[in-house]
Design a protein around this motif. Structure first.
Motif, PDB file in Angstrom:
ATOM      1  N   GLU A  92      12.660  -3.948   1.689  1.00 49.18           N
ATOM      2  CA  GLU A  92      12.343  -5.249   2.258  1.00 49.18           C
ATOM      3  C   GLU A  92      13.499  -5.688   3.150  1.00 49.18           C
ATOM      4  OE1 GLU A  92       9.761  -8.109   3.119  1.00 49.18           O
ATOM      5  OE2 GLU A  92       9.342  -6.626   1.548  1.00 49.18           O
ATOM      6  N   TYR A 365       9.442  -1.151  -9.652  1.00 49.93           N
ATOM      7  CA  TYR A 365       8.214  -0.958  -8.871  1.00 49.93           C
ATOM      8  C   TYR A 365       7.424   0.231  -9.430  1.00 49.93           C
ATOM      9  CZ  TYR A 365       5.358  -0.065  -4.648  1.00 49.93           C
ATOM     10  OH  TYR A 365       4.318   0.154  -3.766  1.00 49.93           O
ATOM     11  N   ALA A 369       3.735   0.294 -11.225  1.00 49.63           N
ATOM     12  CA  ALA A 369       2.676   1.155 -10.691  1.00 49.63           C
ATOM     13  C   ALA A 369       2.005   1.946 -11.814  1.00 49.63           C
ATOM     14  CB  ALA A 369       3.252   2.101  -9.638  1.00 49.63           C
ATOM     15  N   ASP A 372      -0.008  -0.483 -14.117  1.00 50.25           N
ATOM     16  CA  ASP A 372      -1.196  -0.919 -13.395  1.00 50.25           C
ATOM     17  C   ASP A 372      -2.268   0.170 -13.415  1.00 50.25           C
ATOM     18  OD1 ASP A 372      -2.597  -2.808 -11.968  1.00 50.25           O
ATOM     19  OD2 ASP A 372      -1.734  -2.275 -10.030  1.00 50.25           O
ATOM     20  N   SER A 379      -2.827   2.205  -9.037  1.00 49.94           N
ATOM     21  CA  SER A 379      -1.832   1.167  -8.797  1.00 49.94           C
ATOM     22  C   SER A 379      -2.235   0.330  -7.586  1.00 49.94           C
ATOM     23  CB  SER A 379      -0.462   1.800  -8.516  1.00 49.94           C
ATOM     24  OG  SER A 379      -0.153   2.767  -9.486  1.00 49.94           O
ATOM     25  N   LYS A 380      -2.175  -0.986  -7.748  1.00 50.52           N
ATOM     26  CA  LYS A 380      -2.452  -1.855  -6.604  1.00 50.52           C
ATOM     27  C   LYS A 380      -1.313  -1.795  -5.591  1.00 50.52           C
ATOM     28  CE  LYS A 380      -5.192  -4.880  -9.569  1.00 50.52           C
ATOM     29  NZ  LYS A 380      -5.225  -6.174 -10.298  1.00 50.52           N
ATOM     30  N   GLU A 381      -0.124  -1.521  -6.084  1.00 50.92           N
ATOM     31  CA  GLU A 381       1.032  -1.250  -5.219  1.00 50.92           C
ATOM     32  C   GLU A 381       1.516   0.161  -5.558  1.00 50.92           C
ATOM     33  OE1 GLU A 381       3.410  -4.849  -6.252  1.00 50.92           O
ATOM     34  OE2 GLU A 381       3.469  -5.072  -4.071  1.00 50.92           O
ATOM     35  N   THR A 435      -0.866   0.810   2.432  1.00 54.87           N
ATOM     36  CA  THR A 435       0.482   0.728   1.865  1.00 54.87           C
ATOM     37  C   THR A 435       1.522   1.205   2.864  1.00 54.87           C
ATOM     38  OG1 THR A 435      -0.368   1.028  -0.383  1.00 54.87           O
ATOM     39  CG2 THR A 435       1.959   1.538  -0.023  1.00 54.87           C
ATOM     40  N   ARG A 438       1.894  -1.312   5.878  1.00 55.86           N
ATOM     41  CA  ARG A 438       2.704  -2.516   5.646  1.00 55.86           C
ATOM     42  C   ARG A 438       4.157  -2.295   6.034  1.00 55.86           C
ATOM     43  NH1 ARG A 438      -0.423  -3.170   0.911  1.00 55.86           N
ATOM     44  NH2 ARG A 438       1.202  -2.268  -0.414  1.00 55.86           N
TER      45      ARG A 438
END
Length: 532
Positions: A92, A365, A369, A372, A379-381, A435, A438
């Protein structure tokens, strides 16, 4: 009816390796491959007009140097080039790179303390890796029933193993214990404090491993991925010019030169037995091939649950094969691109585009994953590793265009609530593209075509049960002498004359050639002793 000395069931890279060694020793060998091309999961195919890529396995490091030499793979056309950078992680508002000459400076931007510990970490891990590299080509000691004559050879193997491990000092022995028992997250948390370096190294603990980085035992999976080398450089990762199929095509060329008969489109329906001994196979076309020995490159469960008569298998062995855990949480994609991606944090072209590009900025993260995926099915992410091999190999795509491999995690090998992967394949593929987009806006718009393989597709196409790229979890109870089952860890099986040479045996998954090499040695030992 056809007769041969040895039938190899499955023309994946380990089956080809085994066949090449057996033929070099003078045996008549026939390889039977169900698909129209040899190579198993290490194949290169056109997936969009003008675009070729490695379909399943996608990068080179673990291919054993001895196998390369013995099979003269370079003479048969194999060329491997090293990545210009090892890994690149978009973060990020920042990025993180791992590679020769840059790693320490990159780590220091996030933690001076971590940068100071980096050399010691590398030295300690490499000492363990050096010892374990020696074990890769070793047949594990096999727990046997019987008298002293059966036990002595296995005791000698155990003594040789102990001698190798005893070369480690006490620090090394403690590290070895930790790496076999701890999670990758716990191991890395004990060394470092900053998230990016733990993410870069921790990815190796979950790649092809349906687990959290905090799952006990995942530290070994991390270690498994540092065994390799490229062109003599330890720990490096590279690309085979022409894709992973270049490796198996070179192996096939070696086999043919040594007199191996390779048949494609020749699936096996049954392993024949008589008096508790393997005597050959019956193909799906109904042909009987008699052989003195049968060697299987298949996943252990496919062999014993589908091809071998249950009546010749000990009940406990068969039960434990049924429990052999397999499922790596892998979703595999190949995409044709009109242009190179431009990452927001590093939009210019450069060596980072030759790296393994890892979208997973932290161990937390990766942990989310996994959790999730267990709940939702994917995994949504998700964790995505992207390689763009056309930056190193312009034979894969038209001029000015590119191909990318997307190795995506985590997804459930079997979806919950009775859902089928065939109904959700494209939905999840879209998520994986989004993904990447982004972090590299415009990536989605550059996709000209794609090839998508869910865990179910990987199983149906390549025989990877549960989509498991390792042919079975690399957990302590499924490693070394216990791979696939304790008492059958030396490539032999309870059925006399039937052997295994696939990644479901020691040392496990990856394009190594080691199981094929080791199995051939045991087959030849038995042939010399007239055991078949």
């Amino acid at each position: 009816m056809t007769k041969t000395d040895v039938v190899v069931v499955g023309g994946g890279h380990n089956g080809l390796t085994c066949a090449a060694y057996l033929a070099a020793a003078g045996l008549k060998v026939t390889v039977l491959e169900r698909r129209s091309v040899v190579g198993g999961a290490a194949v290169t195919e056109e997936f969009h007009p003008g675009f070729r890529n490695s379909v399943a396995s996608y990068t080179v490091s673990l291919l054993n140097p001895k196998v390369i030499r013995d099979l003269e793979l370079h003479r048969h056309g194999l060329k491997v080039v090293e990545r210009k950078m090892s890994n690149f992680l978009p973060l990020e508002g920042d990025s993180f790179s791992v590679g020769d000459g840059v790693t320490k400076a990159e780590v220091a931007r996030f933690s001076t303390r971590d940068a100071e510990r980096l050399d010691a970490y590398g030295d300690r891990l490499e000492r363990i890796a050096d010892v374990l590299r020696e074990l890769v080509l070793m047949t594990p000691p096999n727990l046997v029933e019987g008298g002293l004559a059966q036990a002595v050879p296995e005791l000698l193997k155990s003594a040789a193993l102990g001698k190798r491990l005893n070369r480690l000092d006490m620090t090394g022995k403690r590290d070895l214990l930790a790496l076999f028992s701890q999670s990758a997250g716990d191991w890395l948390d004990g060394w470092f404090e900053s998230a990016p370096i733990k993410a870069a190294y921790g990815f190796d603990g979950v790649v092809g491993n349906y687990a959290s980085p905090y799952t006990p035992g995942s530290a070994y999976v991390l270690l498994h991925h540092v065994f390799g080398e490229v062109n003599g450089k330890k720990g490096a990762w590279g690309h085979a010019i022409g894709g992973m199929g270049a490796i198996t095509q070179a192996m096939a060329a070696c086999c043919r030169e040594r007199g191996v008969e390779i048949r494609t489109g020749a699936g096996v329906a049954e392993v024949l037995t008589r008096g508790g001994r393997a005597t050959g196979v019956v193909t799906e076309a109904g042909e009987t091939i008699q052989a003195r020995a049968v060697v299987s490159n298949l996943h252990p469960r496919l062999l014993f649950e589908s091809l071998v008569d249950p009546g010749v298998q000990p009940a406990d062995f068969r039960e434990r094969i049924g429990r052999f855990r397999s499922g790596s949480g892998t979703f595999r994609m190949n995409v044709a691109l009109s242009e190179l991606p431009r990452f927001t944090v590093k939009p210019e072209a450069g060596d980072h585009l030759t790296a393994g590009i890892i979208i997973a900025p932290s161990l937390a993260y990766m942990d989310r994953a996994y959790m999730d995926a267990r709940t939702h099915g994917w995994s949504k992410e998700p964790i995505v590793e992207m390689l763009i091999p056309s930056t190193l190999d312009d034979s894969l795509a038209p001029a000015g265009q590119h191909v990318a491999s997307l190795f995506c995690q985590h997804v459930a090998p079997v979806l919950p609530d009775g859902r089928c992967w065939d109904d959700h394949r494209d939905e999840v593929a879209d998520l994986m593209i989004d993904t990447v987009d982004r972090h590299a806006p415009g990536f989605k718009g550059s996709v000209l075509g794609r090839q998508v393989l869910s865990p179910l597709d990987l199983e149906r196409t390549f025989g990877l049960v549960g989509g498991d790229i390792m042919h079975g979890n690399l957990s302590l109870d499924q490693m070394f002498s216990a791979r696939p089952v304790l008492g059958a860890g030396d490539y032999r099986t309870p059925v006399a004359g039937l052997y295994q040479c696939g990644a479901g045996t020691h040392p496990g998954g990856g394009v190594t050639g080691a199981p094929g090499h080791n199995a051939a040695r045991e087959v030849l030992r038995d042939a010399k002793r007239r055991r078949f």
